[in-house]
Write a protein that holds these residues in place. Structure first.
Motif, PDB file in Angstrom:
ATOM      1  N   TYR A 101      52.566  92.305 114.860  1.00 36.18           N
ATOM      2  CA  TYR A 101      51.318  92.806 114.278  1.00 36.18           C
ATOM      3  C   TYR A 101      51.545  94.128 113.553  1.00 36.18           C
ATOM      4  CZ  TYR A 101      48.746  89.230 116.823  1.00 36.18           C
ATOM      5  OH  TYR A 101      48.273  88.029 117.280  1.00 36.18           O
ATOM      6  N   LEU A 156      46.014  95.813 108.485  1.00 36.78           N
ATOM      7  CA  LEU A 156      46.193  94.863 109.576  1.00 36.78           C
ATOM      8  C   LEU A 156      44.832  94.374 110.042  1.00 36.78           C
ATOM      9  CD1 LEU A 156      47.823  93.399 111.761  1.00 36.78           C
ATOM     10  CD2 LEU A 156      47.750  95.517 113.102  1.00 36.78           C
ATOM     11  N   VAL A 214      43.266  91.833 112.768  1.00 38.03           N
ATOM     12  CA  VAL A 214      43.541  91.029 113.963  1.00 38.03           C
ATOM     13  C   VAL A 214      42.267  90.268 114.304  1.00 38.03           C
ATOM     14  CG1 VAL A 214      44.278  91.054 116.369  1.00 38.03           C
ATOM     15  CG2 VAL A 214      45.162  92.797 114.790  1.00 38.03           C
ATOM     16  N   GLU A 230      43.028  86.613 118.426  1.00 39.77           N
ATOM     17  CA  GLU A 230      44.370  87.176 118.563  1.00 39.77           C
ATOM     18  C   GLU A 230      44.391  88.550 119.225  1.00 39.77           C
ATOM     19  OE1 GLU A 230      46.708  86.974 114.952  1.00 39.77           O
ATOM     20  OE2 GLU A 230      45.741  85.089 114.387  1.00 39.77           O
ATOM     21  N   PHE A 244      47.490  90.959 120.563  1.00 41.84           N
ATOM     22  CA  PHE A 244      47.670  92.292 119.988  1.00 41.84           C
ATOM     23  C   PHE A 244      47.720  93.347 121.093  1.00 41.84           C
ATOM     24  CE2 PHE A 244      45.699  96.130 117.953  1.00 41.84           C
ATOM     25  CZ  PHE A 244      46.803  96.473 117.186  1.00 41.84           C
TER      26      PHE A 244
END
Length: 126
Positions: free
Chosen positions: A52, A61, A63, A67, A71
């Motif tokens: 990540y 980024l 997420v 997820e 992470f």
């Protein structure tokens, strides 16, 4: 410029539809802009197996909610290996300064990820 970590509500396209306000007492600082490559996207981070954080080297980024648990595991992995991922030859910061600064910014990211998981929303670092 600074990187910020925020929570987002996904829209129909999977991208962010709404950014949530940072709650009182929380901090959204995720590092300096140059940390995209110097810290989060450095070779040591990649060698550690992070997937990540290195994305920040190329873009923001995002997420997705599903997820966030993965992470959070990556955040724990990074925290366990700070001595390995902290840059040792940066012209702007000493290794010791990174060892002091990275955990503080990582804590902000971990806090955001904990809130995101609780609320069922995503995390964005931008």
């Amino acid at each position: 410029m600074s990187l910020c970590v925020d929570l987002y509500v996904p829209g129909p396209d999977g991208l962010w539809d709404e950014i949530l306000d940072v709650p009182e007492g929380a901090c959204d600082l995720a590092g300096f802009e140059r940390w995209r490559t110097v810290v989060w996207g450095n070779d040591a981070m990649r060698a550690l197996g992070a997937t990540y954080f290195p994305r920040l080297a190329d873009d923001n980024l995002l997420v997705p909610p599903a997820e966030v648990p993965a992470f959070r595991r990556e955040c724990a992995l990074v925290r366990s290996a700070l001595a390995l991922v902290a840059p040792k030859d940066d012209p702007h910061w000493t290794y010791e300064e990174f060892l002091d600064g990275i955990p503080r910014r990582l804590r902000n990211i971990e806090d955001a990820a904990e809130r995101a998981e609780r609320l069922g929303v995503g995390v964005i670092i931008w």
